[in-house]
Design a protein around this motif. Structure first.
Motif, PDB file in Angstrom:
ATOM      1  N   ASN A  32       0.745  -1.052  -0.126  1.00  0.00           N
ATOM      2  CA  ASN A  32      -0.085  -0.114   0.059  1.00  0.00           C
ATOM      3  C   ASN A  32       0.862   1.334  -0.102  1.00  0.00           C
ATOM      4  O   ASN A  32       0.492   2.375  -0.702  1.00  0.00           O
ATOM      5  CB  ASN A  32      -0.875   0.075   1.287  1.00  0.00           C
ATOM      6  N   ARG A  33       2.116   1.242   0.834  1.00  0.00           N
ATOM      7  CA  ARG A  33       2.772   2.445   0.769  1.00  0.00           C
ATOM      8  C   ARG A  33       3.477   2.839  -0.480  1.00  0.00           C
ATOM      9  O   ARG A  33       3.529   3.883  -1.003  1.00  0.00           O
ATOM     10  CB  ARG A  33       3.918   2.194   1.823  1.00  0.00           C
ATOM     11  N   SER A  36       0.374   4.080  -2.616  1.00  0.00           N
ATOM     12  CA  SER A  36       0.454   5.476  -2.209  1.00  0.00           C
ATOM     13  C   SER A  36       1.338   6.752  -2.712  1.00  0.00           C
ATOM     14  O   SER A  36       1.123   7.771  -3.311  1.00  0.00           O
ATOM     15  CB  SER A  36       0.389   5.667  -0.612  1.00  0.00           C
ATOM     16  N   PHE A 169       9.246   3.976  -4.797  1.00  0.00           N
ATOM     17  CA  PHE A 169       8.627   4.627  -3.423  1.00  0.00           C
ATOM     18  C   PHE A 169       9.776   5.736  -2.979  1.00  0.00           C
ATOM     19  O   PHE A 169       9.338   6.955  -2.758  1.00  0.00           O
ATOM     20  CB  PHE A 169       8.624   3.526  -2.521  1.00  0.00           C
TER      21      PHE A 169
END
Length: 493
Positions: A32-33, A36, A169
């Motif tokens: 999920n990170r 996001s 990320f």
């Protein structure tokens, strides 16, 4: 949850071979990170840092209106795409939805055009990154740096989808933190409350003190639109990546709902800061670049090198995501029989190796063309892919008009995200995109890009129509899609 997952007539998922976590399918390896940060950083391309100065020079402070208009288009398009992706997360995203709602010709055409766009971007970004790296370490030639960058990021994508997510990320995180810091520090300087700032802190006066808010006239706003529209390409990546995430529907819904503040803060916010720190016609904006000039005006030491680090991060992020996006689109096309079957095969880690290698090979060839035939072959590739962003957005509009009817009939409970004022705002968005394309043809500086892009799109479309006529899809699929198109309302209402 990837492009192998479709809706049954009862509205539930119908799984066929190749679904996530099966031996031959993609894996749900993005956390999920990861999603996001991809959602937040995906809308921030290197074009924001590199191309904004030309927009400011063309339209003055009114470039804010240009960014707002294009940002509004992106918000509307992402809302439409989010409606479809939240209902049926899919690694082929808009191409797979177009295949289902409009016909095989549409999915084939826009899928291959999108793949073509991103493999050309690979060459552009690899060269841009190589120029920065050569400036730091000139002992390695520029072509050597381009090769190193391409090899490293190819290896990253080949390891696993989670390694792509981890790299992105951190790449996206650096971009987000950098722009956030720029906006906060810049606003403090604008109001004269930043300790040690060299900027006079003129407040908002620079928005009007050099010929007014629209010094080059209202028409310059449209010229600005053409200059900034392509820096927004990439916001749709999250809908492709969602198919390999832990919770696709949640990720898509979150990304769709947050696109307004992302566009507002990162694009409008940062450009607003530049325009309030310096007069729009300050020569340093075009000589150094808008962000470097703004940092210099505050008195931040080594502003140019700081921005080079941030731009390099944006370039590597774009390269990383471009390779990922091109390979997943190739995977989806292979799954639907519109590309070699090998593209639709994934290894035990869920990595579509053939799709990645095919994409990067074309990228390597494009890099070679950029060095050997920069003003001929590569210029053609660049110009003929230039308007693909607008084609993608237009196809998303027409696809959503028909997919709404299909979803209402088959699975209305999955419509957790809905396009506002449907179908009127969808039609208005499509009309605005057509207008921008038309203005590109009218504008001398953009005519060649528009016409070459349209010509290439026409060739791909012709191939798609010939394939559809002489190589029909399997009977079961043909019957299903024909029934869908019959029952879907023409108006999309």
């Amino acid at each position: 949850m990837t492009s192998q997952t479709t809706l049954t007539k009862e509205g539930g998922p119908s799984e066929i071979p190749g679904q996530p976590n099966s031996p031959e399918g993609l894996k749900a390896g993005l956390k999920n990170r990861h999603l996001s940060m991809i959602a937040i950083g995906g809308v921030i391309g290197a074009g924001l840092f590199v191309g904004s100065s030309s927009g400011i020079a063309a339209a003055g402070p009114a470039i804010l209106v240009s960014y707002a208009l294009v940002g509004m288009l992106v918000v509307f398009v992402m809302r439409m795409l989010g409606e479809m992706a939240a209902a049926s997360p899919n690694s082929g995203s808009f191409s797979a939805y177009a295949d289902r709602a409009l016909g095989r010709w549409a999915g084939f055409s826009i899928g291959w055009l999108y793949w073509f766009f991103w493999v050309v971007v690979l060459a552009v970004e690899a060269t841009a990154g190589a120029e920065i790296l050569e400036g730091w370490i000139p002992a390695v030639p520029q072509w050597g740096w381009a090769l190193i960058v391409m090899v490293v990021l190819t290896a990253t994508n080949l390891v696993s989808v989670s390694s792509y997510g981890e790299f992105e990320f951190w790449f996206a995180g650096i971009k987000v933190v950098a722009i956030g810091a720029f906006v906060v520090i810049g606003l403090l300087a604008v109001f004269g409350v930043l300790p040690g700032s060299d900027n006079p802190g003129a407040g908002f006066s620079h928005l009007t003190d050099a010929g007014g808010f629209m010094p080059n006239g209202a028409g310059a706003i449209l010229a600005g639109v053409l200059l900034v529209v392509f820096s927004f390409m990439g916001s749709e990546i999250v809908t492709l990546a969602a198919g390999e995430s832990e919770n696709p529907r949640r990720a898509v819904t979150k990304a769709t709902n947050s696109v307004i503040w992302r566009v507002g803060f990162f694009y409008l916010g940062s450009i607003f800061v530049v325009l309030t720190l310096l007069p729009w016609n300050d020569k340093s904006i075009t000589d150094k670049g808008s962000y470097v000039a703004a940092l210099d005006s505050i008195g931040i030491a080594h502003a140019g090198q700081i921005m080079n680090v941030i731009i390099l991060t944006a370039v590597l992020s774009c390269l990383n995501s471009g390779l990922y996006t091109a390979s997943r689109m190739a995977f989806s096309l292979g799954e639907r029989g519109d590309a070699p079957k090998a593209f639709a095969k994934a290894n035990a880690k869920g990595v579509p190796t053939a799709a990645i290698l095919a994409s990067v090979v074309f990228g390597f060839v494009a890099v070679y063309f950029n060095y050997a035939f920069k003003d001929t072959v590569f210029l053609f590739l660049l110009n003929s892919s230039g308007a693909v962003a607008l084609f993608v957005w237009l196809v998303i509009c027409f696809t959503q008009l028909r997919m709404r009817g299909i979803l209402l009939r088959e699975a209305p409970e999955k419509l957790t995200v809905k396009m506002w004022l449907f179908p009127y705002l969808t039609w208005a968005t499509a009309a605005m995109i057509v207008f921008v394309l038309g203005y590109m043809v009218y504008d001398d500086a953009n005519r060649q890009v528009a016409l070459l892009s349209i010509a290439v799109a026409a060739v791909v479309l012709a191939v798609a129509l010939v394939r559809q006529k002489f190589f029909p899809q399997p009977a079961a699929r043909a019957a299903a899609t024909a029934e869908e198109r019959e029952q879907a309302p023409v108006s999309g209402a």
